[in-house]
Design an enzyme around this catalytic site. Structure first.
Site, short mmCIF file in Angstrom:
data_model
loop_
_atom_site.label_atom_id
_atom_site.label_comp_id
_atom_site.label_asym_id
_atom_site.label_seq_id
_atom_site.Cartn_x
_atom_site.Cartn_y
_atom_site.Cartn_z
N LYS A 66 29.54 44.04 40.54
CA LYS A 66 30.80 44.67 40.93
C LYS A 66 31.51 45.39 39.78
O LYS A 66 32.14 46.41 39.99
CB LYS A 66 31.75 43.63 41.53
CG LYS A 66 31.39 43.21 42.94
CD LYS A 66 32.36 42.13 43.38
CE LYS A 66 32.58 42.18 44.86
NZ LYS A 66 33.68 41.31 45.29
N ASP A 102 38.71 45.03 49.15
CA ASP A 102 39.17 43.64 49.24
C ASP A 102 40.69 43.56 49.43
O ASP A 102 41.19 42.74 50.22
CB ASP A 102 38.78 42.84 47.99
CG ASP A 102 37.35 42.35 48.06
OD1 ASP A 102 36.77 42.33 49.15
OD2 ASP A 102 36.80 41.98 47.00
#
Ligand code: NAP
Length: 277
Positions: A66, A102
């Site tokens: 990520k 997110d």
């Protein structure tokens, strides 16, 4: 046929394929969603392949890549830049654009149960990638104040410095107890099921001091006593399942430009979680 997938390693199991496959099926779009395990040493080569593959329209990124993809793709959306991690990449031509859904997923999960974080006072436990996304999302929707409590103080300080917003402040465990009765929201963004213990606090002491919404970003069989002890003291509770669903829905919308069929995705997620138990 369009191709989508998930880049990570080792990718033994993921809930993303069932959600995205159900979504493509629900809107009648011819597309595949696959697991693409890739080790760190091969990440650059794999990204170059994905850039060139015309059928590939987008992908998700998970542990351990990520952060690593931040410097290996062509453009970053503001959320990915601020959170310092990419979980979704969309392709425009052969250009790879990194985003992070997110924060959007977290806020959508609150909205879905009728909770607005605008003007709220929140405590966030943890200072990892998930806490960063939660803080970014809360700041975006106009939270009044965020108290941040983390086991490793330096990591919390780094989060606060990088988001650079005076509404976030570092707290220690005793100060947390003092402000608890003023809070609307407490989010467990640690990977620990009983986070209070790390701060020398007992759940039975903490929860009765206030009342609001307690969120645990964990879901399925990762959920521990955090929500049940909060509920026993009268707190409304929410697991991370909604965030997981809505971050996927936001990724789907980035890729396709179409509204995500959230109900179909929710059913697929529920089914996958149950069969995983
Ligand atoms: P991460 O970057 O590895 O951060 C882990 C955090 O947990 C750090 O703040 C760490 O504190 C803290 N921690 C770990 N063990 C602890 C312990 N025993 N006591 C107290 N604190 C502890 O992980 P992450 O990506 O932020 O994920 C955190 C949680 O959120 C995980 O449960 C993950 O599954 C969940 N999550 C859910 C979603 C969703 O969509 N629902 C999305 C992302 C993440 P230190 O800094 O002191 O190590």
């Amino acid at each position: 046929m369009e191709q989508y997938g998930l880049l990570g390693f080792p990718l033994l199991y993921s809930l993303s394929p069932p959600m995205h496959r159900a979504a493509f099926q629900a809107i009648g779009r011819q597309a595949t969603y696959s697991l693409w395990p890739v080790e760190a040493a091969d990440l650059g080569r794999r990204l170059a392949e994905l850039r060139q593959a015309a059928a590939v329209r987008g992908f998700n990124v998970t542990v351990p890549h990520k952060e690593a993809v931040l410097t290996k793709i062509d453009e970053l959306a503001p959320a990915a830049e601020a959170i310092g991690a990419v979980n979704t990449v969309r392709k425009v031509g052969s250009k790879l654009i990194g985003d992070n859904t997110d924060a959007r997923g977290f806020i959508a999960s609150l909205q879905e149960i009728g909770v607005s974080a605008s003007g709220a006072r929140a405590l966030v436990l943890g200072a990892g990638g998930a806490a960063r996304a939660v803080c970014y999302g809360l700041l975006k929707v106009g939270v009044e104040e965020i108290y941040l409590l983390n086991r490793t103080r330096a990591r919390a300080e780094a989060l606060i410095a990088s988001l650079a917003d005076q509404r976030i402040r570092l707290v220690d465990a005793p100060s947390t107890l003092e402000v608890l009765s003023t809070l609307d929201l407490v989010v467990n963004a640690t990977s620990c099921q009983e986070p209070w213990l790390a701060f020398g606090l007992a759940a039975e002491v903490v929860w009765p001091l206030g009342q609001g919404l307690a969120v645990d970003l964990a879901y399925g069989d990762m959920l521990g006593a955090y929500l049940s002890t909060a509920a026993a003291s009268g707190w409304q509770t929410l697991s991370g399942e909604g965030m997981l669903l809505h971050q996927a829905a936001a990724a789907f919308e980035l890729w396709t430009g179409q509204p995500a069929p959230v109900s179909a995705m929710r059913i697929a997620l529920r089914k996958a979680l149950v069969s995983n138990d």
